[in-house]
Write a protein that holds these residues in place. Structure first.
Motif, PDB file in Angstrom:
ATOM      1  N   TRP A   1     -20.296   2.714   8.779  1.00 25.65           N
ATOM      2  CA  TRP A   1     -21.355   3.202   7.891  1.00 25.65           C
ATOM      3  C   TRP A   1     -21.879   4.571   8.337  1.00 25.65           C
ATOM      4  N   ARG A   2     -21.007   5.343   8.974  1.00 28.57           N
ATOM      5  CA  ARG A   2     -21.374   6.701   9.404  1.00 28.57           C
ATOM      6  C   ARG A   2     -20.760   7.662   8.387  1.00 28.57           C
ATOM      7  N   TRP A   3     -21.431   7.758   7.233  1.00 29.08           N
ATOM      8  CA  TRP A   3     -20.844   8.364   6.040  1.00 29.08           C
ATOM      9  C   TRP A   3     -20.576   9.860   6.193  1.00 29.08           C
ATOM     10  N   GLN A   4     -21.528  10.605   6.732  1.00 27.42           N
ATOM     11  CA  GLN A   4     -21.333  12.053   6.841  1.00 27.42           C
ATOM     12  C   GLN A   4     -20.196  12.370   7.801  1.00 27.42           C
ATOM     13  N   GLU A   5     -20.138  11.670   8.927  1.00 24.12           N
ATOM     14  CA  GLU A   5     -19.053  11.903   9.881  1.00 24.12           C
ATOM     15  C   GLU A   5     -17.702  11.525   9.252  1.00 24.12           C
ATOM     16  N   ALA A   6     -17.706  10.474   8.456  1.00 22.56           N
ATOM     17  CA  ALA A   6     -16.470  10.096   7.767  1.00 22.56           C
ATOM     18  C   ALA A   6     -16.019  11.210   6.835  1.00 22.56           C
ATOM     19  N   TYR A   7     -16.968  11.739   6.057  1.00 18.62           N
ATOM     20  CA  TYR A   7     -16.631  12.815   5.122  1.00 18.62           C
ATOM     21  C   TYR A   7     -16.074  14.023   5.883  1.00 18.62           C
ATOM     22  N   ASP A   8     -16.701  14.371   7.007  1.00 21.83           N
ATOM     23  CA  ASP A   8     -16.248  15.524   7.792  1.00 21.83           C
ATOM     24  C   ASP A   8     -14.820  15.313   8.296  1.00 21.83           C
ATOM     25  N   CYS A   9     -14.499  14.080   8.706  1.00 20.90           N
ATOM     26  CA  CYS A   9     -13.130  13.789   9.166  1.00 20.90           C
ATOM     27  C   CYS A   9     -12.124  13.978   8.034  1.00 20.90           C
ATOM     28  N   PHE A  10     -12.470  13.523   6.842  1.00 18.06           N
ATOM     29  CA  PHE A  10     -11.548  13.662   5.709  1.00 18.06           C
ATOM     30  C   PHE A  10     -11.375  15.128   5.327  1.00 18.06           C
ATOM     31  N   GLU A  11     -12.451  15.884   5.425  1.00  8.46           N
ATOM     32  CA  GLU A  11     -12.348  17.329   5.172  1.00  8.46           C
ATOM     33  C   GLU A  11     -11.406  17.979   6.186  1.00  8.46           C
ATOM     34  N   GLU A  12     -11.565  17.595   7.450  1.00  6.39           N
ATOM     35  CA  GLU A  12     -10.721  18.158   8.500  1.00  6.39           C
ATOM     36  C   GLU A  12      -9.259  17.781   8.268  1.00  6.39           C
TER      37      GLU A  12
ATOM     38  N   VAL B   1      -6.649  11.932  12.254  1.00 10.39           N
ATOM     39  CA  VAL B   1      -8.014  12.354  11.918  1.00 10.39           C
ATOM     40  C   VAL B   1      -8.520  11.566  10.705  1.00 10.39           C
ATOM     41  N   GLU B   2      -7.634  11.338   9.738  1.00  9.30           N
ATOM     42  CA  GLU B   2      -7.993  10.506   8.585  1.00  9.30           C
ATOM     43  C   GLU B   2      -8.394   9.108   9.044  1.00  9.30           C
ATOM     44  N   PHE B   3      -7.636   8.555   9.991  1.00  8.11           N
ATOM     45  CA  PHE B   3      -7.974   7.219  10.471  1.00  8.11           C
ATOM     46  C   PHE B   3      -9.346   7.199  11.137  1.00  8.11           C
ATOM     47  N   LEU B   4      -9.666   8.246  11.882  1.00  2.00           N
ATOM     48  CA  LEU B   4     -10.993   8.317  12.490  1.00  2.00           C
ATOM     49  C   LEU B   4     -12.069   8.297  11.409  1.00  2.00           C
ATOM     50  N   GLY B   5     -11.802   8.949  10.282  1.00  8.34           N
ATOM     51  CA  GLY B   5     -12.736   8.908   9.160  1.00  8.34           C
ATOM     52  C   GLY B   5     -12.867   7.509   8.584  1.00  8.34           C
ATOM     53  N   LEU B   6     -11.742   6.774   8.491  1.00  6.23           N
ATOM     54  CA  LEU B   6     -11.798   5.396   7.998  1.00  6.23           C
ATOM     55  C   LEU B   6     -12.597   4.505   8.946  1.00  6.23           C
ATOM     56  N   LEU B   7     -12.472   4.770  10.242  1.00  6.81           N
ATOM     57  CA  LEU B   7     -13.289   4.042  11.211  1.00  6.81           C
ATOM     58  C   LEU B   7     -14.767   4.338  10.980  1.00  6.81           C
ATOM     59  N   ARG B   8     -15.086   5.584  10.696  1.00  9.75           N
ATOM     60  CA  ARG B   8     -16.482   5.949  10.425  1.00  9.75           C
ATOM     61  C   ARG B   8     -17.000   5.253   9.165  1.00  9.75           C
ATOM     62  N   LEU B   9     -16.160   5.085   8.142  1.00 12.43           N
ATOM     63  CA  LEU B   9     -16.586   4.327   6.965  1.00 12.43           C
ATOM     64  C   LEU B   9     -16.939   2.897   7.362  1.00 12.43           C
ATOM     65  N   ARG B  10     -16.116   2.304   8.216  1.00  8.80           N
ATOM     66  CA  ARG B  10     -16.376   0.937   8.650  1.00  8.80           C
ATOM     67  C   ARG B  10     -17.695   0.854   9.422  1.00  8.80           C
TER      68      ARG B  10
ATOM     69  N   ALA C   1      -4.844   9.547  19.661  1.00 11.86           N
ATOM     70  CA  ALA C   1      -3.753   9.708  18.697  1.00 11.86           C
ATOM     71  C   ALA C   1      -3.760  11.118  18.117  1.00 11.86           C
ATOM     72  N   ALA C   2      -4.942  11.601  17.722  1.00 12.06           N
ATOM     73  CA  ALA C   2      -5.049  12.958  17.167  1.00 12.06           C
ATOM     74  C   ALA C   2      -4.644  14.006  18.197  1.00 12.06           C
ATOM     75  N   ARG C   3      -5.074  13.795  19.438  1.00 12.65           N
ATOM     76  CA  ARG C   3      -4.733  14.746  20.509  1.00 12.65           C
ATOM     77  C   ARG C   3      -3.226  14.834  20.713  1.00 12.65           C
ATOM     78  N   ASP C   4      -2.559  13.673  20.844  1.00 10.49           N
ATOM     79  CA  ASP C   4      -1.121  13.682  21.111  1.00 10.49           C
ATOM     80  C   ASP C   4      -0.328  14.243  19.935  1.00 10.49           C
ATOM     81  N   GLU C   5      -0.732  13.901  18.721  1.00 14.99           N
ATOM     82  CA  GLU C   5      -0.026  14.435  17.546  1.00 14.99           C
ATOM     83  C   GLU C   5      -0.204  15.950  17.447  1.00 14.99           C
ATOM     84  N   ARG C   6      -1.388  16.422  17.782  1.00 14.37           N
ATOM     85  CA  ARG C   6      -1.631  17.875  17.732  1.00 14.37           C
ATOM     86  C   ARG C   6      -0.785  18.599  18.780  1.00 14.37           C
TER      87      ARG C   6
END
Length: 722
Positions: free
Chosen positions: A591-602, A580-589, A563-568
């Motif tokens: 429990w991959r907290w740092q990767e989630a934070y990085d996605c939200f920053e991106e 990219v935000e959704f990928l971060g929400l998946l990381r929250l689910r 999804a991120a690739r096609d939208e970009r």
């Protein structure tokens, strides 16, 4: 009372939280669990996705809390607020579909069912396998026996129809059974294995009859079986199959005497006497099939009615239904009965019968039939009732209809012979177009503010959001079939728009297990024909969302990245950030907290690419506030509570000022739980109270229940003992 820090209790809490993610409160609890597990373990722990991983996490928690009283106290407080699945809700008693008025013979089969139901329990499940050809009354026998045994099953009689599109989806069938047991949609676990576990728990202490009608294979029914001592399962199928230990009960043709007895019940003795000359041919053609006999009864009951002779051939081209040939004297009696009834139809009813049966719609209404036959809806409604009276259609009980498999096969063959390929294709295309109009109109009414809703106009409109979501939910299985039909016919744009129109249904009503096949078709179509477009990005995002809700996280990740690739590639900045935000929400689910934070920053950085005059500029403040909240959630999971509070307070200011009650309450809840993580109960309590007040008008029952649990933690917490 079970020790809350025993391995069994910890495993039960983790299992209860994991299976409770069907509603927003359940997702909050899962996220809180992950943060607490990280705190207890002293490191990041991947979220478990199966029973083996869940056990490993439980053992880790068990080991750590037994060596640290503070951690033990924190876990105990958390566990006290987790609702445990027990015996299940005691709702209205579930019951079987209605039985028939006249039931003939089958005494031997009834006795065998009686014996198996009364067999002393020895640890093996009570299961009977009723088998016989279509139209031999196997389903009627199961239902009739069940109604005779109401007192034996005081907790109810469950029924699942396993035929038709989507019926092979075990998760969907388990959802239906749990609903019959009184479980609301918001509490049905998202994962199939959790649904099976919940079903077994609820059945364990109950005396129930379970009828699994039109079963296709052992693999289909095996997950639905239980060894609970009070449950008796009756499986109905056309032919016996191996792989399931069950008492086989064969259901064959009615003897001639019993066939005559049934016809006499249906039409009366005078009509039977009047039809004496035609009776042998009718009995021979019906072949002992109760369905065929019932279909023949109206012709015998009406002296002026035509009793069709035994035809010699299959349907062929003709100018009207009365000139059709039949399927032959040695054919399936159900198809023969369909041919006999069809030959007596008026041309307009015969045409509706043929054209509506061209595709396997799970259950259709007059609007769909009207489009298939290209007639007015009121006329279609009248003709559908005529077809149902002739037993060419079955009523489903909600103003809708469906075909028996053999009857639909006859209708399809008759359409090919009578109407031709072009007319048949046009009829299916018109029906698909109707479902497209319905879906687009409903999606636009359900989410008028969403850029994900399909574009274009629709002649179908709805009064409000609720009515629109309800329409989508009612037609969900037909919409999935419409996607299949559009793909088969090469209507790529229709596939895309139909799938886009499912988005409100995914958000508002779930049904992810039902929608998953259609969303896979949509993503496949996008990759093949429109890669690198906004539509492709949207379809991959929808598929990622449903896979996430079904806890199929490993499958969801590549879809989110696609999804991120096609939208970009499409240059859609808002869609790129959302993916990219959704990928971060998946990381929250996960429990991959740092990767989630990085996605939200991106994602936050991607939004900077939207200029003041660009698409999505008006939504930027809200989009950034949501990302601030998500960053706060990730920081909380990382144990960085001060930073988490700072982010959450920023988001809270925006939602308070904008008057968004729901997001205000969600952010208040995150902030309160962050305080609770640090044992700051006094600081958390007013936030919880404000969140409860904010949700008072939102009818968010499960979120409110979660907040009340947090409030109890604030009021009842104390210093750890020991």
């Amino acid at each position: 009372m079970l020790d809350p820090i025993s391995l069994g209790a910890i495993s039960a809490v983790l299992g209860a939280v994991g299976s409770g993610m069907a509603n927003e409160a359940g997702k909050w609890a899962w996220e809180s669990t992950g943060g607490l597990v990280r705190r207890i373990a002293g490191r990041e722990v991947a979220a478990p996705t199966n029973a083996e991983q869940m056990t490993a996490v439980a053992r880790l928690v068990h080991e750590r809390v037994h060596s640290d009283p503070q951690l033990a106290h924190a876990w105990t407080l958390f566990a006290q607020g987790v609702p445990m699945p027990g015996a299940g809700p005691r709702a209205e008693r579930p019951c079987l579909p209605a039985s028939v008025r006249f039931f003939t013979d089958r005494q031997e089969a009834l006795k065998r069912l009686d014996k198996e139901a009364a067999r002393p329990f020895d640890g093996s499940p009570r299961v009977a396998l009723l088998h016989g050809p279509e139209g031999m009354g196997t389903s009627t026998l199961a239902v009739h026996w069940g109604w005779r045994q109401v007192d034996r099953f005081p907790d109810g009689q469950l029924y699942a129809d396993l035929r038709g599109p989507g019926a092979s989806d075990t998760g969907a069938v388990l959802s239906s059974l749990l609903r019959q047991l009184g479980l609301p949609d918001e509490e049905i676990p998202p994962a199939t294995e959790d649904r099976a576990d919940r079903f077994r728990r609820y059945a364990a202490g109950r005396r129930l009859l379970l009828v699994l009608d039109h079963a296709q294979s052992a693999a289909q029914i095996r997950p639905l079986l239980t060894s609970a001592p009070g449950v008796f399962t009756v499986v109905v199928t056309r032919r016996p199959f191996t792989g399931v230990d069950a008492l086989p009960v064969q259901v064959g043709p009615l003897a001639k005497r019993d066939a005559v007895h049934l016809l006499t019940h249906l039409v009366g003795k005078p009509a039977m006497s009047a039809a004496k000359a035609a009776l042998p041919a009718v009995l021979d053609r019906c072949g002992g099939s109760p369905y065929a006999l019932r279909a023949a009864a109206p012709r015998l009951a009406t002296p002026s009615a035509e009793v069709p002779p035994v035809p010699d051939s299959d349907p062929g081209p003709h100018s009207g239904p009365r000139h059709h040939g039949g399927p032959g004297p040695h054919s399936d009696p159900v198809r023969a009965a369909a041919e006999d009834s069809y030959r007596l139809l008026a041309p307009d009813a015969a045409r509706v019968y043929r054209l509506t049966g061209l595709y396997d719609w799970p259950a259709f209404d007059a609007a769909a039939a009207a489009r298939a036959a290209d007639i007015e809806r009121t006329e279609a409604a009248r003709l559908l009732e005529e077809l149902a009276e002739a037993l060419l259609l079955e009523r489903t009980g909600d103003g809708r209809y469906r075909y028996r498999p053999a009857v639909r096969a006859h209708a399809e063959a008759a359409a090919a012979a009578t109407d031709g390929i072009a007319a048949c294709s046009a009829a299916v295309s018109r029906t698909v177009e109707w479902y497209l109009h319905l879906a687009v109109g409903a999606a636009q009414a359900a989410l008028p503010e969403s850029w994900r809703a399909p574009s274009g106009t629709s002649p179908v409109s709805y009064a409000d959001r609720g009515e629109a979501v309800s329409a989508l939910a009612t037609e969900a299985r037909n919409l999935v079939q419409a996607v299949y039909a559009a793909e088969e016919f090469g209507h790529r744009d229709t596939v895309v728009r139909l799938c886009q129109a499912l988005w409100p249904l995914q958000l508002k009503a779930g049904q992810h297990d039902v929608l998953l096949p259609a969303l896979r078709v949509g993503a496949r179509t996008a990759d093949t024909h429109i890669p690198g477009t906004r539509a492709a990005g949207a379809l991959h995002a929808q598929l990622a969302h449903t896979l996430t809700e079904l806890r199929r996280w490993d499958e969801a990740e590549p879809e989110a990245r696609a999804a991120a690739r096609d939208e970009r590639v499409a240059g859609h900045v808002r869609g790129h950030a959302s993916a990219v935000e959704f990928l971060g929400l998946l990381r929250l689910r996960q429990w991959r907290w740092q990767e989630a934070y990085d996605c939200f920053e991106e994602a936050y950085g991607i939004l900077d690419g939207i200029g003041p005059a660009d698409e999505g500029a008006r939504d930027l403040p809200r989009a950034r506030a949501l990302l601030e909240r998500h960053r706060g959630r990730a920081l909380r999971g990382l144990g960085r509570r001060d930073e988490a509070r700072e982010r959450l307070e920023r988001a809270l200011r925006f939602f308070r000022e904008s008057g968004e009650a729901y997001n205000t309450a969600r952010t208040l809840t995150d902030l309160a739980e962050t305080h609770l993580d640090g044992g700051e109960f006094a600081a958390a309590l007013p936030l919880v109270d404000e969140a409860i007040a904010a949700l008072a008008r939102e009818k968010a029952a499960y979120q409110l229940a979660h907040l009340r649990t947090l409030r109890e933690r604030c009021l009842n917490s104390g210093a750890p003992q020991g």
